[in-house]
Design an enzyme around this catalytic site. Structure first.
Site, PDB file in Angstrom:
ATOM      1  N   GLU A   1       0.923  -1.145   0.083  1.00 14.23           N
ATOM      2  CA  GLU A   1      -0.006  -0.131   0.022  1.00 14.23           C
ATOM      3  C   GLU A   1       0.788   1.310   0.120  1.00 14.23           C
ATOM      4  O   GLU A   1       0.493   2.262   0.715  1.00 14.23           O
ATOM      5  CB  GLU A   1      -0.972   0.054   1.254  1.00 14.23           C
ATOM      6  CG  GLU A   1      -2.070  -1.119   1.106  1.00 14.23           C
ATOM      7  CD  GLU A   1      -2.890  -1.355   0.071  1.00 14.23           C
ATOM      8  OE1 GLU A   1      -3.204  -2.306  -0.487  1.00 14.23           O
ATOM      9  OE2 GLU A   1      -3.093  -0.112  -0.428  1.00 14.23           O
TER      10      GLU A   1
HETATM   11  C1  LIG Z   1       3.020 -10.361  -1.249  1.00 15.30           C
HETATM   12  C2  LIG Z   1       2.731  -8.945  -1.631  1.00 15.30           C
HETATM   13  C3  LIG Z   1       1.563  -8.220  -1.956  1.00 15.30           C
HETATM   14  C4  LIG Z   1       1.484  -7.251  -2.020  1.00 15.30           C
HETATM   15  N1  LIG Z   1       0.102  -6.374  -1.928  1.00 15.30           N
HETATM   16  C5  LIG Z   1       0.007  -5.261  -2.418  1.00 15.30           C
HETATM   17  C6  LIG Z   1      -1.473  -4.406  -2.546  1.00 15.30           C
HETATM   18  O1  LIG Z   1      -2.545  -5.230  -2.129  1.00 15.30           O
HETATM   19  N2  LIG Z   1      -1.394  -3.342  -2.661  1.00 15.30           N
HETATM   20  C7  LIG Z   1      -0.079  -2.380  -2.830  1.00 15.30           C
HETATM   21  O2  LIG Z   1      -0.392  -1.203  -3.164  1.00 15.30           O
HETATM   22  N3  LIG Z   1       1.022  -3.213  -2.698  1.00 15.30           N
HETATM   23  C8  LIG Z   1       1.011  -4.490  -2.747  1.00 15.30           C
HETATM   24  N4  LIG Z   1       2.247  -4.751  -2.737  1.00 15.30           N
HETATM   25  C9  LIG Z   1       3.513  -4.077  -2.968  1.00 15.30           C
HETATM   26  C10 LIG Z   1       3.925  -3.941  -4.414  1.00 15.30           C
HETATM   27  O3  LIG Z   1       3.742  -4.775  -5.099  1.00 15.30           O
HETATM   28  C11 LIG Z   1       5.416  -3.203  -4.537  1.00 15.30           C
HETATM   29  O4  LIG Z   1       6.218  -4.238  -4.235  1.00 15.30           O
HETATM   30  C12 LIG Z   1       5.599  -1.973  -3.938  1.00 15.30           C
HETATM   31  O5  LIG Z   1       4.559  -0.896  -4.279  1.00 15.30           O
HETATM   32  C13 LIG Z   1       6.832  -1.429  -4.074  1.00 15.30           C
HETATM   33  O6  LIG Z   1       7.355  -1.523  -5.363  1.00 15.30           O
HETATM   34  P1  LIG Z   1       8.518  -2.085  -5.848  1.00 15.30           P
HETATM   35  O7  LIG Z   1       8.414  -3.608  -5.228  1.00 15.30           O
HETATM   36  O8  LIG Z   1       8.436  -1.983  -7.490  1.00 15.30           O
HETATM   37  O9  LIG Z   1       9.614  -1.309  -5.337  1.00 15.30           O
HETATM   38  P2  LIG Z   1      10.731  -0.308  -5.714  1.00 15.30           P
HETATM   39  O10 LIG Z   1       9.593   0.872  -6.243  1.00 15.30           O
HETATM   40  O11 LIG Z   1      11.411  -0.860  -6.908  1.00 15.30           O
HETATM   41  O12 LIG Z   1      11.317   0.336  -4.637  1.00 15.30           O
HETATM   42  C14 LIG Z   1      12.421  -0.185  -3.866  1.00 15.30           C
HETATM   43  C15 LIG Z   1      13.105   0.622  -2.922  1.00 15.30           C
HETATM   44  O13 LIG Z   1      13.197   1.898  -3.241  1.00 15.30           O
HETATM   45  C16 LIG Z   1      12.382   2.658  -2.555  1.00 15.30           C
HETATM   46  N5  LIG Z   1      11.827   3.619  -3.282  1.00 15.30           N
HETATM   47  C17 LIG Z   1      11.334   3.942  -4.484  1.00 15.30           C
HETATM   48  N6  LIG Z   1      11.323   5.055  -4.967  1.00 15.30           N
HETATM   49  C18 LIG Z   1      11.658   5.911  -3.995  1.00 15.30           C
HETATM   50  C19 LIG Z   1      11.807   7.331  -3.823  1.00 15.30           C
HETATM   51  N7  LIG Z   1      10.968   8.257  -4.851  1.00 15.30           N
HETATM   52  N8  LIG Z   1      12.352   7.904  -2.717  1.00 15.30           N
HETATM   53  C20 LIG Z   1      12.611   7.108  -1.573  1.00 15.30           C
HETATM   54  N9  LIG Z   1      12.757   5.785  -2.064  1.00 15.30           N
HETATM   55  C21 LIG Z   1      12.241   5.100  -3.185  1.00 15.30           C
HETATM   56  C22 LIG Z   1      11.243   1.832  -2.062  1.00 15.30           C
HETATM   57  O14 LIG Z   1      10.662   2.672  -0.961  1.00 15.30           O
HETATM   58  C23 LIG Z   1      11.783   0.482  -1.937  1.00 15.30           C
HETATM   59  O15 LIG Z   1      12.303   0.606  -0.620  1.00 15.30           O
HETATM   60  C24 LIG Z   1       2.400  -6.304  -2.606  1.00 15.30           C
HETATM   61  C25 LIG Z   1       3.867  -6.809  -2.411  1.00 15.30           C
HETATM   62  C26 LIG Z   1       4.110  -8.053  -2.165  1.00 15.30           C
HETATM   63  C27 LIG Z   1       5.469  -8.787  -1.930  1.00 15.30           C
END
Ligand SMILES: Cc1cc2nc3c(=O)[nH]c(=O)nc-3n(C[C@H](O)[C@H](O)[C@H](O)COP(=O)(O)OP(=O)(O)OC[C@H]3O[C@@H](n4cnc5c(N)ncnc54)[C@H](O)[C@@H]3O)c2cc1C
Length: 198
Positions: free
Chosen positions: A183
């Site tokens: 989220e």
């Molecule tokens: C089992 C599971 C269920 C999920 N269910 C949901 C759901 O129901 N709803 C939902 O919304 N999401 C859900 N997610 C999360 C979603 O899928 C993403 O993992 C999440 O939004 C983060 O995106 P990403 O993994 O691409 O990380 P990335 O965007 O690649 O980020 C990697 C890291 O960099 C940091 N980062 C990225 N951009 C910035 C910035 N501008 N400034 C500072 N730090 C930054 C992030 O905080 C993170 O620590 C779920 C994830 C999992 C594993």
């Protein structure tokens, strides 16, 4: 809205996750999927607005789940610390353990108030449409960070047993981690809050 049995949707592999293992997470592939116009949620062009509003609605719930995990870990830690005897007395008699429990309880109470506030504003939103983006982000951010800290400390209080699957605290710690990620990650919550402040 796309029904799961719509032609062109196929599931991929089931993810092997650290926690939240009672809920399956699976890849989904969409290939030439035809979606009838009446399945559109809201008005055309309003997608991002609706998605953002949905996040505001969901964040207090993530805060509430985090709070429940933290509370369960805390209760397990209190109970264990009263029964585990080391060096001739229960470990809860040590100030080092007491200070950890006091910090855990204080953080849980603060998280509870933020979650209740965000939930109350969410209820009111249905009637008055007053945005509560910042309070939803506070609740999700703080309660999930507290869940991670409290579950980690609970594992510490249970010592070696905390690290085994004999007790639930290691599960709570694994389940807490995703609360900081979904989220909107907690970095994103801080961006949301800062945007609201500036
Ligand atoms: C089992 C599971 C269920 C999920 N269910 C949901 C759901 O129901 N709803 C939902 O919304 N999401 C859900 N997610 C999360 C979603 O899928 C993403 O993992 C999440 O939004 C983060 O995106 P990403 O993994 O691409 O990380 P990335 O965007 O690649 O980020 C990697 C890291 O960099 C940091 N980062 C990225 N951009 C910035 C910035 N501008 N400034 C500072 N730090 C930054 C992030 O905080 C993170 O620590 C779920 C994830 C999992 C594993």
């Amino acid at each position: 809205m796309v029904a799961g049995d719509t032609p062109g949707i196929t599931p991929g592999k089931k993810e092997k996750k650290m926690g939240l293992r009672c809920s399956d997470t699976t890849e989904l592939f969409f290939e030439d999927v035809r979606v009838p116009a009446e399945n559109l949620i809201g008005k055309e062009g309003d997608g991002i607005k609706l998605a953002m509003m949905t996040l505001d609605m969901a964040r207090p719930s993530v805060g509430a789940i985090s709070l429940g995990i933290a509370q369960a870990a805390f209760e397990a830690a209190v109970s264990y610390s009263k029964t585990r005897v080391q060096f001739g007395r229960p470990i809860c008699k040590n100030q080092g353990i007491q200070f950890m429990l006091a910090d855990m309880a204080t953080k849980i109470e603060a998280a509870r108030l933020l979650v209740y506030q965000a939930s109350w504003l969410k209820d009111k939103f249905y009637k008055d449409r007053i945005p509560f983006t910042r309070q939803a982000a506070y609740a999700k951010l703080y309660a999930s960070d507290v869940a991670m800290q409290v579950t980690t400390d609970a594992v510490q209080i249970l010592g070696g047993y905390g690290y085994t699957r004999e007790y639930l605290v290691e599960k709570y710690m694994r389940d807490a981690k995703i609360m900081q990620i979904f989220e909107g990650t907690n970095q994103i919550q801080r961006i949301v809050i800062a945007q609201q402040l500036l």
